[in-house]
Design a protein around this motif. Structure first.
Motif, mmCIF file in Angstrom:
data_model
loop_
_atom_site.group_PDB
_atom_site.id
_atom_site.type_symbol
_atom_site.label_atom_id
_atom_site.label_comp_id
_atom_site.label_asym_id
_atom_site.label_seq_id
_atom_site.Cartn_x
_atom_site.Cartn_y
_atom_site.Cartn_z
ATOM 1 N N LEU A 146 0.858 -1.185 0.000
ATOM 2 C CA LEU A 146 0.000 0.000 0.000
ATOM 3 C C LEU A 146 0.890 1.229 0.000
ATOM 4 N N VAL A 147 0.727 2.076 -1.001
ATOM 5 C CA VAL A 147 1.582 3.264 -1.122
ATOM 6 C C VAL A 147 0.729 4.516 -1.250
ATOM 7 N N GLN A 148 1.280 5.614 -0.755
ATOM 8 C CA GLN A 148 0.669 6.922 -0.960
ATOM 9 C C GLN A 148 1.445 7.633 -2.053
ATOM 10 N N PHE A 149 0.719 8.178 -3.017
ATOM 11 C CA PHE A 149 1.359 8.933 -4.088
ATOM 12 C C PHE A 149 1.708 10.334 -3.588
ATOM 13 N N ARG A 150 2.333 11.095 -4.430
ATOM 14 C CA ARG A 150 2.750 12.458 -4.094
ATOM 15 C C ARG A 150 3.696 12.481 -2.895
ATOM 16 N N GLY A 151 4.696 11.568 -2.917
ATOM 17 C CA GLY A 151 5.744 11.601 -1.898
ATOM 18 C C GLY A 151 5.422 10.914 -0.597
ATOM 19 N N GLY A 152 4.296 10.224 -0.518
ATOM 20 C CA GLY A 152 3.923 9.593 0.743
ATOM 21 C C GLY A 152 4.689 8.319 1.044
ATOM 22 N N GLY A 153 5.171 7.642 -0.012
ATOM 23 C CA GLY A 153 5.934 6.426 0.200
ATOM 24 C C GLY A 153 5.079 5.225 0.557
ATOM 25 N N THR A 154 5.750 4.172 0.978
ATOM 26 C CA THR A 154 5.070 2.930 1.341
ATOM 27 C C THR A 154 4.416 3.048 2.708
ATOM 28 N N VAL A 155 3.139 2.712 2.757
ATOM 29 C CA VAL A 155 2.397 2.728 4.026
ATOM 30 C C VAL A 155 2.588 1.397 4.744
ATOM 31 N N ALA A 156 2.443 0.297 4.023
ATOM 32 C CA ALA A 156 2.585 -1.030 4.618
ATOM 33 C C ALA A 156 2.773 -2.050 3.503
ATOM 34 N N ALA A 157 3.333 -3.200 3.865
ATOM 35 C CA ALA A 157 3.504 -4.300 2.921
ATOM 36 C C ALA A 157 3.275 -5.609 3.660
ATOM 37 N N ARG A 158 2.682 -6.577 2.956
ATOM 38 C CA ARG A 158 2.387 -7.851 3.608
ATOM 39 C C ARG A 158 2.112 -8.919 2.553
ATOM 40 N N ARG A 159 2.428 -10.166 2.891
ATOM 41 C CA ARG A 159 2.103 -11.292 2.023
ATOM 42 C C ARG A 159 0.852 -12.002 2.535
ATOM 43 N N PHE A 160 -0.004 -12.402 1.599
ATOM 44 C CA PHE A 160 -1.246 -13.094 1.938
ATOM 45 C C PHE A 160 -1.287 -14.420 1.186
ATOM 46 N N ARG A 161 -1.806 -15.464 1.847
ATOM 47 C CA ARG A 161 -1.905 -16.769 1.206
ATOM 48 C C ARG A 161 -3.118 -17.523 1.739
ATOM 49 N N HIS A 162 -3.845 -18.140 0.823
ATOM 50 C CA HIS A 162 -4.961 -18.994 1.202
ATOM 51 C C HIS A 162 -4.898 -20.265 0.362
ATOM 52 N N ALA A 163 -5.110 -21.412 1.017
ATOM 53 C CA ALA A 163 -5.143 -22.709 0.349
ATOM 54 C C ALA A 163 -6.428 -23.414 0.761
ATOM 55 N N VAL A 164 -7.246 -23.773 -0.219
ATOM 56 C CA VAL A 164 -8.545 -24.399 0.046
ATOM 57 C C VAL A 164 -8.606 -25.746 -0.657
ATOM 58 N N PRO A 165 -8.835 -26.839 0.079
ATOM 59 C CA PRO A 165 -8.916 -28.157 -0.555
ATOM 60 C C PRO A 165 -10.102 -28.250 -1.511
ATOM 61 N N GLY A 166 -9.919 -28.947 -2.602
ATOM 62 C CA GLY A 166 -11.016 -29.186 -3.528
ATOM 63 C C GLY A 166 -11.836 -30.380 -3.074
ATOM 64 N N ALA A 167 -13.129 -30.351 -3.335
ATOM 65 C CA ALA A 167 -13.978 -31.491 -2.981
ATOM 66 C C ALA A 167 -13.562 -32.741 -3.756
ATOM 67 N N SER A 168 -12.986 -32.523 -4.936
ATOM 68 C CA SER A 168 -12.463 -33.612 -5.759
ATOM 69 C C SER A 168 -11.465 -32.999 -6.739
ATOM 70 N N PRO A 169 -10.707 -33.811 -7.460
ATOM 71 C CA PRO A 169 -9.771 -33.252 -8.445
ATOM 72 C C PRO A 169 -10.453 -32.702 -9.696
ATOM 73 N N GLU A 170 -11.755 -32.904 -9.846
ATOM 74 C CA GLU A 170 -12.463 -32.419 -11.032
ATOM 75 C C GLU A 170 -12.379 -30.900 -11.125
ATOM 76 N N ILE A 171 -12.304 -30.405 -12.354
ATOM 77 C CA ILE A 171 -12.094 -28.972 -12.563
ATOM 78 C C ILE A 171 -13.215 -28.130 -11.958
ATOM 79 N N ASP A 172 -14.473 -28.576 -12.034
ATOM 80 C CA ASP A 172 -15.565 -27.792 -11.455
ATOM 81 C C ASP A 172 -15.392 -27.628 -9.945
#
Length: 208
Positions: A146-172
């Protein structure tokens, strides 16, 4: 409040020819159906926010649906594709999430006119099916800044990750898992952005 992002043509078929007069191949086009749970406690911020998404590698910068059967193998699902590339899918989900929240002065994509007051820069690191102990999971991982323009610089930085199991290997079933993962990721990003932006606007605050 929960507002679902429309599922774009989950069963739409595109017919194409491998060569003129050759056999036709049918490709199903998918867009994960995601929803954002709006929290009334989210702080309001008088910012015009620009959402910018990018891909960490070429495989993510395409409409192919990636699958990693083993840690060192990268493949794609045959006969299936996303309605857009992964960064665009996530950008749309984020913009609609911020719009649903109603806590910003404005939110939009980069390009056209002014950049606004601040930018949410999101690099997509993973948007793929990953097999863990023989079971498929929809994995979405991003690095956000997250950055502020006009000289504000970086407000914060973070990595996000989510892993959700599939009900089956089928594409749907895997597309449904991607929708759940994207819903959680979008809600996390909206929450984090509004919280960090609010703190940055407080008197005496400084960029991180």
């Amino acid at each position: 409040m929960i507002r679902a992002i429309a599922l774009l043509g989950a069963t739409t078929l595109l017919a194409g020819c491998a060569a003129i007069g050759g056999p036709k191949t049918e490709v199903k086009i998918y867009a994960p159906a995601s929803s954002v749970t709006v929290d009334a406690a989210w702080p309001a911020v008088d910012w015009h926010l620009t959402v910018v998404t990018s891909a960490a590698n070429q495989m993510l910068d395409s409409s192919r649906i990636a699958v990693r059967p083993t840690p060192d193998r990268f493949q794609v699902y045959k006969g299936a594709a996303w309605a857009d590339d992964a960064p665009e899918l996530l950008q749309t989900a984020l913009i609609e999430g911020f719009e649903d929240a109603g806590k910003l002065a404005a939110v939009g994509r980069f390009g056209g006119g002014s950049r606004g007051d601040a930018g949410l820069l999101v690099e997509v690191r993973a948007f793929e099916t990953v097999y863990v102990d023989g079971r498929p999971e929809a994995v979405i991982e991003v690095q956000a800044r997250l950055v502020q323009f006009r000289g504000g610089g970086t407000v914060a930085a973070r990595r996000f990750r989510h892993a959700v199991p599939g009900a089956s290997p089928e594409i749907d079933d895997m597309v449904a898992a991607f929708g759940t993962a994207m819903s959680a990721l979008t809600t996390d990003l909206v929450t984090w952005t509004l919280t960090e932006a609010h703190q940055a606007n407080e008197p005496g605050s400084s960029s991180k």
